[in-house]
Design an enzyme around this catalytic site. Structure first.
Site, PDB file in Angstrom:
ATOM      1  N   LYS A 191       0.767  -1.261   0.071  1.00  3.99           N
ATOM      2  CA  LYS A 191       0.030  -0.027   0.125  1.00  3.99           C
ATOM      3  C   LYS A 191       0.743   1.376   0.015  1.00  3.99           C
ATOM      4  CE  LYS A 191      -3.920   0.285   2.217  1.00  3.99           C
ATOM      5  NZ  LYS A 191      -4.674   0.300   3.529  1.00  3.99           N
ATOM      6  N   LYS A 201       4.013   1.664  -1.221  1.00 10.14           N
ATOM      7  CA  LYS A 201       4.568   1.597  -2.387  1.00 10.14           C
ATOM      8  C   LYS A 201       3.437   2.221  -3.506  1.00 10.14           C
ATOM      9  CE  LYS A 201       8.730  -0.050  -2.163  1.00 10.14           C
ATOM     10  NZ  LYS A 201       8.919  -0.778  -1.100  1.00 10.14           N
ATOM     11  N   ARG A 241      -7.274  -6.332   2.402  1.00 10.73           N
ATOM     12  CA  ARG A 241      -7.926  -7.409   3.350  1.00 10.73           C
ATOM     13  C   ARG A 241      -6.865  -8.586   3.768  1.00 10.73           C
ATOM     14  NH1 ARG A 241      -7.095 -11.440   0.967  1.00 10.73           N
ATOM     15  NH2 ARG A 241      -8.400 -12.651  -0.359  1.00 10.73           N
ATOM     16  N   LYS A 290      -7.105 -12.384   4.357  1.00  5.30           N
ATOM     17  CA  LYS A 290      -8.126 -13.470   4.158  1.00  5.30           C
ATOM     18  C   LYS A 290      -8.595 -14.280   5.499  1.00  5.30           C
ATOM     19  CE  LYS A 290      -8.957 -17.034   0.601  1.00  5.30           C
ATOM     20  NZ  LYS A 290      -9.544 -16.152  -0.469  1.00  5.30           N
ATOM     21  N   LYS A 342     -13.681 -14.045 -16.607  1.00  3.56           N
ATOM     22  CA  LYS A 342     -14.165 -15.444 -16.166  1.00  3.56           C
ATOM     23  C   LYS A 342     -15.432 -15.673 -16.683  1.00  3.56           C
ATOM     24  CE  LYS A 342     -12.620 -17.044 -12.228  1.00  3.56           C
ATOM     25  NZ  LYS A 342     -12.338 -17.261 -10.825  1.00  3.56           N
ATOM     26  N   HIS A 357      -4.942  -9.655 -12.270  1.00  5.97           N
ATOM     27  CA  HIS A 357      -4.557  -9.882 -11.018  1.00  5.97           C
ATOM     28  C   HIS A 357      -2.943 -10.266 -11.165  1.00  5.97           C
ATOM     29  CE1 HIS A 357      -8.445 -11.995  -9.233  1.00  5.97           C
ATOM     30  NE2 HIS A 357      -8.770 -10.931  -9.598  1.00  5.97           N
ATOM     31  N   GLU A 415      -1.617 -10.720  -3.457  1.00  5.79           N
ATOM     32  CA  GLU A 415      -2.338 -10.735  -4.666  1.00  5.79           C
ATOM     33  C   GLU A 415      -2.715  -9.240  -4.872  1.00  5.79           C
ATOM     34  OE1 GLU A 415      -5.936 -13.565  -6.280  1.00  5.79           O
ATOM     35  OE2 GLU A 415      -6.737 -12.121  -5.134  1.00  5.79           O
ATOM     36  N   GLU A 449     -22.048  -8.441  -7.712  1.00 10.55           N
ATOM     37  CA  GLU A 449     -22.187  -9.913  -8.058  1.00 10.55           C
ATOM     38  C   GLU A 449     -22.002 -10.872  -6.861  1.00 10.55           C
ATOM     39  OE1 GLU A 449     -20.531 -13.854  -9.614  1.00 10.55           O
ATOM     40  OE2 GLU A 449     -19.554 -12.197  -8.416  1.00 10.55           O
TER      41      GLU A 449
HETATM   42  P1  0O2 Z   1     -12.289 -12.845  -1.508  1.00  6.71           P
HETATM   43  O1  0O2 Z   1     -13.246 -12.747  -0.502  1.00  6.71           O
HETATM   44  O2  0O2 Z   1     -12.064 -11.649  -2.397  1.00  6.71           O
HETATM   45  O3  0O2 Z   1     -11.064 -13.281  -0.676  1.00  6.71           O
HETATM   46  P2  0O2 Z   1      -9.772 -19.973  -6.812  1.00  6.71           P
HETATM   47  O4  0O2 Z   1     -10.415 -20.151  -7.861  1.00  6.71           O
HETATM   48  O5  0O2 Z   1     -10.108 -19.275  -5.590  1.00  6.71           O
HETATM   49  O6  0O2 Z   1      -9.467 -21.682  -6.334  1.00  6.71           O
HETATM   50  P3  0O2 Z   1      -7.415 -18.555  -7.535  1.00  6.71           P
HETATM   51  O7  0O2 Z   1      -6.553 -18.554  -8.302  1.00  6.71           O
HETATM   52  O8  0O2 Z   1      -7.107 -17.886  -6.078  1.00  6.71           O
HETATM   53  O9  0O2 Z   1      -8.082 -19.886  -7.175  1.00  6.71           O
HETATM   54  O10 0O2 Z   1      -8.801 -17.608  -8.008  1.00  6.71           O
HETATM   55  P4  0O2 Z   1      -8.975 -16.293  -8.758  1.00  6.71           P
HETATM   56  O11 0O2 Z   1     -10.345 -16.722  -9.487  1.00  6.71           O
HETATM   57  O12 0O2 Z   1      -7.807 -16.270  -9.883  1.00  6.71           O
HETATM   58  O13 0O2 Z   1      -8.906 -15.165  -7.947  1.00  6.71           O
HETATM   59  C1  0O2 Z   1      -9.565 -15.303  -6.811  1.00  6.71           C
HETATM   60  C2  0O2 Z   1     -10.193 -13.804  -6.347  1.00  6.71           C
HETATM   61  O14 0O2 Z   1     -10.637 -13.042  -7.466  1.00  6.71           O
HETATM   62  C3  0O2 Z   1     -11.490 -14.010  -5.401  1.00  6.71           C
HETATM   63  O15 0O2 Z   1     -11.109 -14.144  -4.121  1.00  6.71           O
HETATM   64  C4  0O2 Z   1     -12.088 -12.716  -5.779  1.00  6.71           C
HETATM   65  O16 0O2 Z   1     -11.769 -11.730  -4.955  1.00  6.71           O
HETATM   66  C5  0O2 Z   1     -12.011 -12.617  -6.982  1.00  6.71           C
HETATM   67  N1  0O2 Z   1     -12.908 -13.009  -7.957  1.00  6.71           N
HETATM   68  C6  0O2 Z   1     -12.612 -14.164  -8.927  1.00  6.71           C
HETATM   69  N2  0O2 Z   1     -13.517 -14.694  -9.572  1.00  6.71           N
HETATM   70  C7  0O2 Z   1     -14.758 -13.969  -9.106  1.00  6.71           C
HETATM   71  C8  0O2 Z   1     -16.230 -13.883  -9.419  1.00  6.71           C
HETATM   72  O17 0O2 Z   1     -16.781 -14.462 -10.350  1.00  6.71           O
HETATM   73  N3  0O2 Z   1     -16.966 -12.786  -8.936  1.00  6.71           N
HETATM   74  C9  0O2 Z   1     -16.495 -11.916  -7.802  1.00  6.71           C
HETATM   75  N4  0O2 Z   1     -17.196 -11.095  -7.553  1.00  6.71           N
HETATM   76  N5  0O2 Z   1     -15.144 -12.020  -7.612  1.00  6.71           N
HETATM   77  C10 0O2 Z   1     -14.341 -12.933  -8.247  1.00  6.71           C
HETATM   78  P5  0O2 Z   1     -11.735 -15.152  -3.221  1.00  6.71           P
HETATM   79  O18 0O2 Z   1     -10.923 -15.900  -2.341  1.00  6.71           O
HETATM   80  O19 0O2 Z   1     -12.860 -15.726  -3.936  1.00  6.71           O
HETATM   81  O20 0O2 Z   1     -12.793 -14.223  -2.428  1.00  6.71           O
END
Ligand code: 0O2
Length: 191
Positions: free
Chosen positions: A9, A11, A34, A36, A103, A111, A130, A145
């Site tokens: 943050k 930087k 945040r 997790k 997606k 990301h 991330e 969503e």
């Molecule tokens: P939070 O509450 O934000 O921590 P995974 O699919 O989780 O097994 P990966 O590679 O971590 O594996 O997932 P991805 O899809 O690259 O990125 C995960 C994060 O992107 C999510 O975190 C969300 O913040 C966001 N994200 C991904 N897809 C969607 C979606 O369809 N809708 C919304 N609103 N956000 C999305 P977390 O951990 O799910 O939740």
């Protein structure tokens, strides 16, 4: 992980301040962050078939620390990406461009998983963070969503999902149009 977020943050804020002096505008509208929740970490490890251990969190969960960067325009996202990937402070471990390749849900964001060195009394600890880079419109879509899919009082239907994908397409169009207006490009630019 809290310290890793603080490093990132700081930087980003320094970069934003410098760019606002240089260009008289901020590429970053807002930064959210945040750590997790433990329950979400446990669920993610189990979903991926790993035992719940500290070592497995460190080895397999790269979004324990999350920073969300909300930008005004699409180009701001890629400008910040280029600055972050060139930065000597962080190494980019992984990049997923859900703007170029949204997606299935319609989710759009860029990301970056970066390696953040943290200097502690025992030496240097390397932690992944991330960074989700997105526009104001993409953030609005993702927030609503998430709310509709997981927190709504009624069931989330396939028709809801399809309508949200259409909203995502509309938002993408708006982002492109806003970028064009900002840069003084007319509709003929994409013809
Ligand atoms: P939070 O509450 O934000 O921590 P995974 O699919 O989780 O097994 P990966 O590679 O971590 O594996 O997932 P991805 O899809 O690259 O990125 C995960 C994060 O992107 C999510 O975190 C969300 O913040 C966001 N994200 C991904 N897809 C969607 C979606 O369809 N809708 C919304 N609103 N956000 C999305 P977390 O951990 O799910 O939740």
């Amino acid at each position: 992980y809290t310290c890793a977020i603080r490093e990132v943050k700081t930087k980003l804020e320094v970069l934003n301040d410098e760019l606002s002096i240089k260009n008289q505008r901020n590429p970053i509208e807002m930064i959210k962050s945040r750590v997790k929740k433990p329950i979400s970490i446990v669920e993610k490890l189990k979903r991926r078939g790993f035992e719940v251990t500290i070592d497995n969190i460190y080895a397999h969960i790269q979004d324990v620390a999350g920073v969300r960067v909300i930008c005004n325009y699409l180009d701001d996202i890629y400008y910040l990406r280029s600055l972050l990937t060139r930065s000597e402070s962080f190494k980019v471990l992984r990049e997923v461009d859900y703007i170029q390749q949204p997606k299935e849900s319609g989710y759009r964001s860029l990301h970056l998983i970066i390696d953040v060195p943290i200097v502690i009394s025992e030496g240097t600890l390397h932690l992944p963070v991330e960074i989700q880079l997105r526009t104001i419109a993409m953030d609005m879509w993702a927030s609503l969503e998430h709310e509709l899919r997981y927190k709504s009082q009624r069931d989330f239907s396939p028709s809801d999902a399809a309508r949200l994908r259409l909203c995502s397409d509309a938002i993408s169009e708006i982002d492109r149009e806003m970028q064009d207006i900002y840069q003084g490009r007319g509709p003929e630019y994409h013809a």
